[in-house]
Motif scaffolding. Structure first.
Motif, PDB file in Angstrom:
ATOM      1  N   SER A  76       0.821  -1.212   0.000  1.00 19.54           N
ATOM      2  CA  SER A  76       0.000   0.000   0.000  1.00 19.54           C
ATOM      3  C   SER A  76       0.856   1.264   0.000  1.00 19.54           C
ATOM      4  CB  SER A  76      -0.929  -0.004   1.210  1.00 19.54           C
ATOM      5  OG  SER A  76      -0.181  -0.049   2.412  1.00 19.54           O
ATOM      6  N   THR A  77       1.958   1.247   0.741  1.00 17.58           N
ATOM      7  CA  THR A  77       2.839   2.416   0.804  1.00 17.58           C
ATOM      8  C   THR A  77       4.048   2.306  -0.109  1.00 17.58           C
ATOM      9  OG1 THR A  77       4.075   1.455   2.658  1.00 17.58           O
ATOM     10  CG2 THR A  77       2.152   2.810   3.188  1.00 17.58           C
ATOM     11  N   GLN A  78       4.199   1.143  -0.761  1.00 18.87           N
ATOM     12  CA  GLN A  78       5.364   0.904  -1.624  1.00 18.87           C
ATOM     13  C   GLN A  78       6.671   1.116  -0.853  1.00 18.87           C
ATOM     14  OE1 GLN A  78       5.363  -0.387  -4.780  1.00 18.87           O
ATOM     15  NE2 GLN A  78       3.181  -0.660  -4.291  1.00 18.87           N
ATOM     16  N   GLN A  79       6.661   0.762   0.414  1.00 14.31           N
ATOM     17  CA  GLN A  79       7.855   0.824   1.242  1.00 14.31           C
ATOM     18  C   GLN A  79       8.317  -0.596   1.560  1.00 14.31           C
ATOM     19  OE1 GLN A  79       9.596   3.612   2.396  1.00 14.31           O
ATOM     20  NE2 GLN A  79       8.285   4.763   0.992  1.00 14.31           N
ATOM     21  N   SER A  80       9.623  -0.783   1.595  1.00 14.19           N
ATOM     22  CA  SER A  80      10.201  -2.091   1.918  1.00 14.19           C
ATOM     23  C   SER A  80      11.192  -1.925   3.054  1.00 14.19           C
ATOM     24  CB  SER A  80      10.904  -2.697   0.694  1.00 14.19           C
ATOM     25  OG  SER A  80       9.987  -2.940  -0.352  1.00 14.19           O
ATOM     26  N   GLN A  81      11.384  -3.007   3.790  1.00  8.42           N
ATOM     27  CA  GLN A  81      12.401  -3.021   4.831  1.00  8.42           C
ATOM     28  C   GLN A  81      12.968  -4.428   4.954  1.00  8.42           C
ATOM     29  OE1 GLN A  81      10.628  -1.684   8.459  1.00  8.42           O
ATOM     30  NE2 GLN A  81       8.976  -3.176   8.439  1.00  8.42           N
ATOM     31  N   ILE A  82      14.272  -4.464   5.167  1.00  6.13           N
ATOM     32  CA  ILE A  82      14.992  -5.728   5.337  1.00  6.13           C
ATOM     33  C   ILE A  82      15.453  -5.796   6.787  1.00  6.13           C
ATOM     34  CG2 ILE A  82      17.014  -7.070   4.657  1.00  6.13           C
ATOM     35  CD1 ILE A  82      16.804  -5.822   1.908  1.00  6.13           C
ATOM     36  N   VAL A  83      15.057  -6.857   7.477  1.00  4.92           N
ATOM     37  CA  VAL A  83      15.392  -7.038   8.891  1.00  4.92           C
ATOM     38  C   VAL A  83      16.639  -7.911   8.989  1.00  4.92           C
ATOM     39  CG1 VAL A  83      14.593  -7.867  11.126  1.00  4.92           C
ATOM     40  CG2 VAL A  83      12.981  -6.812   9.537  1.00  4.92           C
ATOM     41  N   ILE A  84      17.708  -7.348   9.557  1.00  2.00           N
ATOM     42  CA  ILE A  84      18.967  -8.063   9.778  1.00  2.00           C
ATOM     43  C   ILE A  84      19.020  -8.467  11.248  1.00  2.00           C
ATOM     44  CG2 ILE A  84      21.474  -7.934   9.648  1.00  2.00           C
ATOM     45  CD1 ILE A  84      20.195  -7.727   6.943  1.00  2.00           C
ATOM     46  N   TYR A  85      19.287  -9.754  11.498  1.00  2.00           N
ATOM     47  CA  TYR A  85      19.371 -10.233  12.877  1.00  2.00           C
ATOM     48  C   TYR A  85      20.614 -11.099  13.052  1.00  2.00           C
ATOM     49  CZ  TYR A  85      18.619 -13.105  17.005  1.00  2.00           C
ATOM     50  OH  TYR A  85      18.789 -13.754  18.197  1.00  2.00           O
ATOM     51  N   GLY A  86      21.322 -10.858  14.190  1.00  2.00           N
ATOM     52  CA  GLY A  86      22.417 -11.729  14.601  1.00  2.00           C
ATOM     53  C   GLY A  86      23.638 -11.628  13.714  1.00  2.00           C
ATOM     54  N   GLY A  87      24.348 -12.758  13.594  1.00  2.00           N
ATOM     55  CA  GLY A  87      25.619 -12.799  12.883  1.00  2.00           C
ATOM     56  C   GLY A  87      26.784 -12.615  13.840  1.00  2.00           C
ATOM     57  N   ARG A  88      27.969 -12.577  13.282  1.00  3.97           N
ATOM     58  CA  ARG A  88      29.162 -12.451  14.120  1.00  3.97           C
ATOM     59  C   ARG A  88      30.285 -11.798  13.320  1.00  3.97           C
ATOM     60  NH1 ARG A  88      32.140 -18.272  14.409  1.00  3.97           N
ATOM     61  NH2 ARG A  88      33.794 -16.889  15.062  1.00  3.97           N
ATOM     62  N   ALA A  89      31.224 -11.204  14.052  1.00  5.09           N
ATOM     63  CA  ALA A  89      32.476 -10.721  13.475  1.00  5.09           C
ATOM     64  C   ALA A  89      33.648 -11.240  14.278  1.00  5.09           C
ATOM     65  CB  ALA A  89      32.502  -9.190  13.436  1.00  5.09           C
ATOM     66  N   THR A  90      33.374 -11.655  15.528  1.00  3.39           N
ATOM     67  CA  THR A  90      34.362 -12.288  16.404  1.00  3.39           C
ATOM     68  C   THR A  90      33.721 -13.556  16.959  1.00  3.39           C
ATOM     69  OG1 THR A  90      33.601 -11.010  18.311  1.00  3.39           O
ATOM     70  CG2 THR A  90      35.350 -10.028  16.974  1.00  3.39           C
ATOM     71  N   SER A  91      34.317 -14.089  18.031  1.00  6.48           N
ATOM     72  CA  SER A  91      33.756 -15.312  18.610  1.00  6.48           C
ATOM     73  C   SER A  91      32.418 -15.065  19.297  1.00  6.48           C
ATOM     74  CB  SER A  91      34.741 -15.914  19.618  1.00  6.48           C
ATOM     75  OG  SER A  91      34.985 -15.005  20.682  1.00  6.48           O
ATOM     76  N   LYS A  92      32.144 -13.825  19.699  1.00  5.66           N
ATOM     77  CA  LYS A  92      30.883 -13.511  20.373  1.00  5.66           C
ATOM     78  C   LYS A  92      29.888 -12.995  19.348  1.00  5.66           C
ATOM     79  CE  LYS A  92      28.894 -10.959  24.253  1.00  5.66           C
ATOM     80  NZ  LYS A  92      29.161 -10.023  25.364  1.00  5.66           N
ATOM     81  N   PRO A  93      28.752 -13.679  19.148  1.00  5.56           N
ATOM     82  CA  PRO A  93      27.801 -13.265  18.107  1.00  5.56           C
ATOM     83  C   PRO A  93      26.987 -12.047  18.543  1.00  5.56           C
ATOM     84  CG  PRO A  93      26.953 -15.164  19.266  1.00  5.56           C
ATOM     85  CD  PRO A  93      28.329 -14.914  19.829  1.00  5.56           C
TER      86      PRO A  93
END
Length: 715
Positions: A76-93
């Motif tokens: 209806s609003t022609q709006q989109s959103q992408i939800v990013i959750y979690g991941g890691r760059a070191t040993s602690k996610p």
């Protein structure tokens, strides 16, 4: 099914693995993050219309890999959103939620929104999966936490309306904890989970979660199961078909096989699920890879990057899928309808193309007299690649041959090639019975012409594609330059406006400053010789008012200081009185302690004297009655000591008696256990039986040796 594939290695972004990709509504792919050869990424790459570009965004999240990315679209609003959750760059996610907001037409800015962590947020994780359910909930399953050495099998739901997490309890056959598995949604109700790894074991099982009832079920699938794997991709290529590609299996073996899962979408509960491994129409296979991404856009499958065999793969694989008859499973057939009394043939095709028994097969070598096809009176059909080739009935006396090229990479180019070749159709009427060799020569000539024309078309197409890429890139650079020039022009205009405003305000500011400086000089009684009488009176009033205010402030400050001194004096008096009472209490306590100490000293002296008296010392200081009392005490002590001594003697005698009995029992004959053992047996020299029992035995009871002689001993 059969699969054709090709590889693209130019014009790609940096190679990576553990990234995410999302299908956009306009047949584009948006890629975020991933791990590179040195560091992880947090960039956004867009693939659309065969071109790659980098998307600029505001406030991007931290670099990461092993996260999830899920698209939510508001039509209806022609709006989109992408939800990013979690991941890691070191040993602690990570355990954060990042939302990328943008217009569905990809115009405007891309803005990252960071959500604050709530009290009920789940643990950080990587290698999990997430799907969009009913365009309002994010459903997360699995994942692992290196920091806690934990693999998860719970279902977490993030509500986009309330921005709150909820762990939903599930029933049924719940799968074990795992990560780097794949997940796909069927009929907007059933979430399927395939494969994964739990730190010790790789899986190839299939589970289904009914999101309406939150009931898990393990699926029994027919056909040949794929190898157990993790880090693979699962792509819904049709409503009832899922394509599985790649991954890593046991013994760290990187995989490049392709499997297709057939799903009974009309009867998920009781239908038959089936695995199929399609045939790849190529002498070589795609490179084995792990943690890549796969997307279906514009009726083709795109596989990007990943890692395999210890190297990052910087390539883009493009796959086309055909059914067993050679028809694309995504788009309708391109058919040609030849005129009557014609024979339609195609250019060479791979010999592995499936043809039915009623199909007329065209050899991949040029036509010769021995390879000419003599049609039957009935009509037959041959299906080659994406083109239907029909052979209608012809007369027995003549044959009309038409050659048409049909193998191409897209429907548009197919139409162009057919259009161009239609002007090159060669018609020749040849008597069938007398000129078979002429038919073969004609076929060879037509074959060579079509090959040359197809090569020219491919070269022209390649050049036009390259020119189009260069033109698009130039247009983008010109557009960027134009935008920069507009921004620079706006900045110069703003600077000019500010300069004009400053020049207008500067004289006024200088006049006000001169007036203030003159007033200050007058306040300091400087330059007041030529002032009018009104100015003198005004200055005098100002000074008098200032003096009154200064005196008032001084009195207030003096009164405040006096109050503070009085308060300190009162506090000092209170402290002195408190210290006096405490001192009196401590003095009384000290006196009591001294009295108790004196009493202890007296008691100690008395006990020392008593001890000496008990030892017979200083008896001359005692009275007669004291001596008698001391004698009674000593007599009682001696009697008690004597009784205790007798008890000790009795205990020792009993102990010795028991030891003697034990020794006697040990030295008795082991046969009768009554008489002492007094016989030595020869030749074993054992002495464990008595003389009575030795006469009755022929072998030693200990070692079973034959008794040859015996010696009786006396004690």
């Amino acid at each position: 099914m059969r699969i054709d594939w090709k590889k693209v290695t130019i014009g790609l972004p940096e190679s990576r693995w553990g990234h995410t990709s999302v299908n956009l509504s306009d047949n584009g792919i948006l890629i975020f993050g991933g791990n590179g050869s040195v560091n992880p990424y947090n960039d956004i790459q867009l693939f659309r219309n065969g071109q790659w570009s980098t998307i600029e965004s505001t406030n991007p999240p931290l670099s990461r890999y092993g996260h999830s990315a899920t698209l939510f679209h508001n039509s209806s609003t022609q709006q989109s959103q992408i939800v990013i959750y979690g991941g890691r760059a070191t040993s602690k996610p990570f355990s954060d939620i990042k939302i990328l907001q943008f217009n569905s037409n990809l115009k405007g800015t891309f803005i990252w929104k960071q959500l604050s962590k709530s009290s009920n947020s789940p643990d950080g994780r990587a290698g999990h999966t997430a799907i969009a359910w009913k365009q309002k909930d994010l459903v997360v399953f699995g994942g692992y936490n290196n920091h806690k050495s934990k693999y998860y099998n719970n279902v977490q739901i993030f509500h986009l309306e309330t921005l709150e997490w909820k762990q939903h309890a599930c029933e049924g056959a719940v799968p074990s904890g795992r990560a780097t598995h794949s997940t796909f949604l069927i009929n907007e109700q059933y979430m399927f989970v395939f494969g994964g790894f739990d730190g010790k074991k790789y899986y190839n099982d299939l589970y289904c979660l009914d999101l309406e009832r939150f009931m898990w079920r393990k699926i029994d699938v027919k056909g040949v199961l794929p190898k157990a794997r993790s880090g693979h991709s699962a792509t819904l290529i049709q409503p009832d078909k899922v394509l599985i590609f790649g991954g890593c299996g046991s013994d760290s073996e990187f995989l490049n096989d392709i499997h297709i899962l057939h799903i009974p979408i009309g009867n998920i509960g009781n239908g038959d699920f089936r695995w199929e491994q399609p045939h790849i129409n190529s002498a070589s296979l795609p490179s084995p890879r792990f943690k890549h991404t796969t997307n279906l856009i514009d009726n083709r499958i795109y596989i990007f990057s990943g890692t395999g065999q210890g190297t990052l793969l910087n390539d883009l694989l493009i796959l086309d899928v055909y059914d067993d008859n050679g028809n694309s499973i995504f788009r309708p057939l391109l058919s040609s309808t030849p005129s009557n009394n014609t024979l339609s043939t195609s250019l060479p095709i791979p010999t592995s193309t499936p043809l039915s028994s009623s199909t007329s097969i065209i050899s991949s070598s040029p036509l010769t007299s021995s390879s000419s096809v003599i049609p039957s009176p009935t009509t037959t059909t041959s299906i080659i690649s994406n083109t239907i080739i029909s052979t209608p009935s012809i007369s027995n006396t003549t044959t009309t041959t038409t050659t048409t090229t049909t193998t191409t990479s897209s429907p548009k180019s197919t139409q162009n090639i057919n259009k161009k070749n239609s002007s090159k159709i060669s018609l020749q009427v040849i008597p069938t019975a007398s000129k078979q060799s002429s038919l073969g020569s004609l076929g060879n000539e037509l074959y060579r012409k079509d090959i040359d024309e197809l090569a020219n078309i491919i070269n022209n197409t390649t050049q036009s594609v390259q020119l189009k890429k260069i033109e698009d890139k130039l247009k983008m650079e010109q557009k960027s330059k134009h935008n920069l020039e507009e921004k620079l022009s706006k900045a110069n205009m703003q600077i000019s406006q500010l300069t004009d405003k400053i020049e207008q305000e500067l004289p006024k500011t200088k006049n006000e400053l001169a007036i203030l400086q003159l007033q200050l000089s007058h306040m300091n009684s400087n330059d007041i010789d030529n002032l009018p009488m009104e100015s003198y009176e005004s200055l005098e009033d100002i000074h008098i008012q200032s003096l009154i205010k200064l005196r008032s402030k001084r009195m207030e400050r003096s009164s405040k200081h006096s109050n503070e001194i009085q308060s300190l004096t009162d506090r000092l008096g209170d402290c002195q009185s408190s210290m006096g009472s405490k001192l009196e209490y401590l003095t009384s306590q000290l006196k009591e302690i001294q009295e108790k100490n004196n009493q202890l000293e007296l008691e100690n002296k008395r006990l020392l004297a008593r001890n000496q008296q008990l030892q017979g010392l200083n008896l001359d200081l005692l009275e007669f009655q004291d001596i008698l009392s001391l004698e009674d005490q000593l007599s009682q002590s001696i009697r008690k000591i004597s009784q205790f001594k007798d008890q000790l003697y009795l205990k020792q005698m009993n102990l010795l008696r028991r030891e003697k009995e034990q020794l006697q029992e040990q030295s008795n004959c082991i046969v009768c256990a009554i008489n002492p053992a007094n016989v030595v047996l020869l030749p074993c020299r054992h002495s464990s039986i008595c003389s009575n029992c030795s006469n009755k035995l022929s072998t030693c009871p200990l070692c079973r040796a034959t008794i040859q002689n015996q010696i009786e001993r006396f004690t």
